[in-house]
Design a protein around this motif. Structure first.
Motif, mmCIF file in Angstrom:
data_model
loop_
_atom_site.group_PDB
_atom_site.id
_atom_site.type_symbol
_atom_site.label_atom_id
_atom_site.label_comp_id
_atom_site.label_asym_id
_atom_site.label_seq_id
_atom_site.Cartn_x
_atom_site.Cartn_y
_atom_site.Cartn_z
ATOM 1 N N ILE A 120 0.836 -1.208 0.000
ATOM 2 C CA ILE A 120 0.000 0.000 0.000
ATOM 3 C C ILE A 120 0.867 1.253 0.000
ATOM 4 O O ILE A 120 0.598 2.214 -0.720
ATOM 5 N N ARG A 121 1.939 1.234 0.783
ATOM 6 C CA ARG A 121 2.834 2.396 0.822
ATOM 7 C C ARG A 121 3.443 2.647 -0.558
ATOM 8 O O ARG A 121 3.586 3.807 -0.990
ATOM 9 N N LYS A 122 3.797 1.592 -1.260
ATOM 10 C CA LYS A 122 4.416 1.723 -2.586
ATOM 11 C C LYS A 122 3.398 2.115 -3.654
ATOM 12 O O LYS A 122 3.724 2.873 -4.573
ATOM 13 N N SER A 123 2.169 1.619 -3.529
ATOM 14 C CA SER A 123 1.195 1.738 -4.615
ATOM 15 C C SER A 123 0.284 2.953 -4.523
ATOM 16 O O SER A 123 -0.197 3.440 -5.556
ATOM 17 N N TYR A 124 0.040 3.448 -3.318
ATOM 18 C CA TYR A 124 -0.986 4.472 -3.132
ATOM 19 C C TYR A 124 -0.401 5.679 -2.405
ATOM 20 O O TYR A 124 -0.178 5.641 -1.184
ATOM 21 N N PRO A 125 -0.169 6.780 -3.119
ATOM 22 C CA PRO A 125 0.485 7.949 -2.521
ATOM 23 C C PRO A 125 -0.247 8.513 -1.300
ATOM 24 O O PRO A 125 0.407 9.087 -0.417
ATOM 25 N N PHE A 126 -1.569 8.375 -1.237
ATOM 26 C CA PHE A 126 -2.298 8.952 -0.101
ATOM 27 C C PHE A 126 -1.798 8.416 1.231
ATOM 28 O O PHE A 126 -1.895 9.097 2.264
ATOM 29 N N PHE A 127 -1.243 7.189 1.223
ATOM 30 C CA PHE A 127 -0.857 6.534 2.476
ATOM 31 C C PHE A 127 0.261 7.291 3.200
ATOM 32 O O PHE A 127 0.413 7.167 4.419
ATOM 33 N N ALA A 128 1.021 8.075 2.464
ATOM 34 C CA ALA A 128 2.128 8.826 3.076
ATOM 35 C C ALA A 128 1.650 10.046 3.845
ATOM 36 O O ALA A 128 2.415 10.625 4.623
ATOM 37 N N ASN A 129 0.396 10.422 3.669
ATOM 38 C CA ASN A 129 -0.081 11.705 4.184
ATOM 39 C C ASN A 129 -0.829 11.587 5.508
ATOM 40 O O ASN A 129 -1.878 12.213 5.708
ATOM 41 N N PHE A 130 -0.293 10.791 6.414
ATOM 42 C CA PHE A 130 -0.848 10.665 7.763
ATOM 43 C C PHE A 130 0.211 11.081 8.771
ATOM 44 O O PHE A 130 1.410 11.012 8.503
ATOM 45 N N ASP A 131 -0.250 11.489 9.939
ATOM 46 C CA ASP A 131 0.677 11.921 10.987
ATOM 47 C C ASP A 131 1.301 10.754 11.739
ATOM 48 O O ASP A 131 2.326 10.919 12.402
#
Length: 203
Positions: A120-131
């Motif tokens: 998920i971290r590699k495939s979906y950029p939204f996953f990086a945008n959490f605190d």
């Protein structure tokens, strides 16, 4: 009730959909038992629970599943198969983006495993945008056990109604509500949006 200060998201069935039937079919194609038997094994074996609570390494999980299913591929192929089961839920990703635009801290709170998170971290950029990320396999405990909720409170530095928690499983939101959290049981993205509008977090 006061506006929550942080929003905590479950991952599977909230931000991304998933289907272990895909795993079952692909493992069966490279193994010695049927897809139905693989699915039954995934659903009822304690192996996934042990993996998602950090009691097994990725290598141990791979070896155990391969032994039971006759899977003849290597760890790299197995990881690809086991990871490629997700589909983003666009309306919920939009909801998260809206909260971030308003400056509201957000966290992931998930029963999950190393293979899934890496994919998920590699495939979906939204996953990086959490605190922050509170992931069962890193803490040795799974929802709805209290220990993982305690980690959320430590990581967010919030308690009681300061936390809003979104999850698709009733037992998980019930455990959050018992701690005084504000909770939303996700039945559909539209209902979750409506719930957050009622709370006053989104328009």
């Amino acid at each position: 009730m006061n506006l929550p200060e942080v929003v905590v998201f479950d991952l599977g069935k909230v931000l991304v959909d998933f289907d272990y039937g895909i795993v079952a079919r692909k493992l069966a194609a490279r193994g010695t038992i049927s897809a139905a038997e693989v699915q039954k094994f995934i659903d009822h074996s304690p192996l996934l629970f042990r993996y998602e609570t950090g009691l097994m390494t990725k290598q141990e999980f791979f070896q155990s599943v391969s032994k039971e299913t006759g899977f003849c591929g290597d760890l790299e192929e197995f990881s690809r198969i086991f990871a490629d089961i997700f589909e983003p839920i666009p309306r919920m990703i939009e909801l998260h983006r809206s909260l971030r635009t308003k400056g509201i801290p957000t966290f992931i709170f998930s029963n999950t495993n190393e293979i899934a998170v890496a994919h998920i971290r590699k495939s979906y950029p939204f996953f990086a945008n959490f605190d922050g990320y509170i992931l069962s396999y890193q803490h040795g405990v799974m929802k709805p056990q209290a220990g993982l909720y305690e980690v959320v409170e430590r990581e967010t530095k919030r308690r009681n109604s300061e936390i809003l928690y979104l999850d698709d499983r009733a037992e998980n939101v019930t455990a959050g509500a018992a701690r005084g959290w504000q909770v939303v049981l996700q039945e559909s993205p539209e209902k979750t949006w409506d719930a957050l509008r009622t709370i006053g977090l989104v328009n």
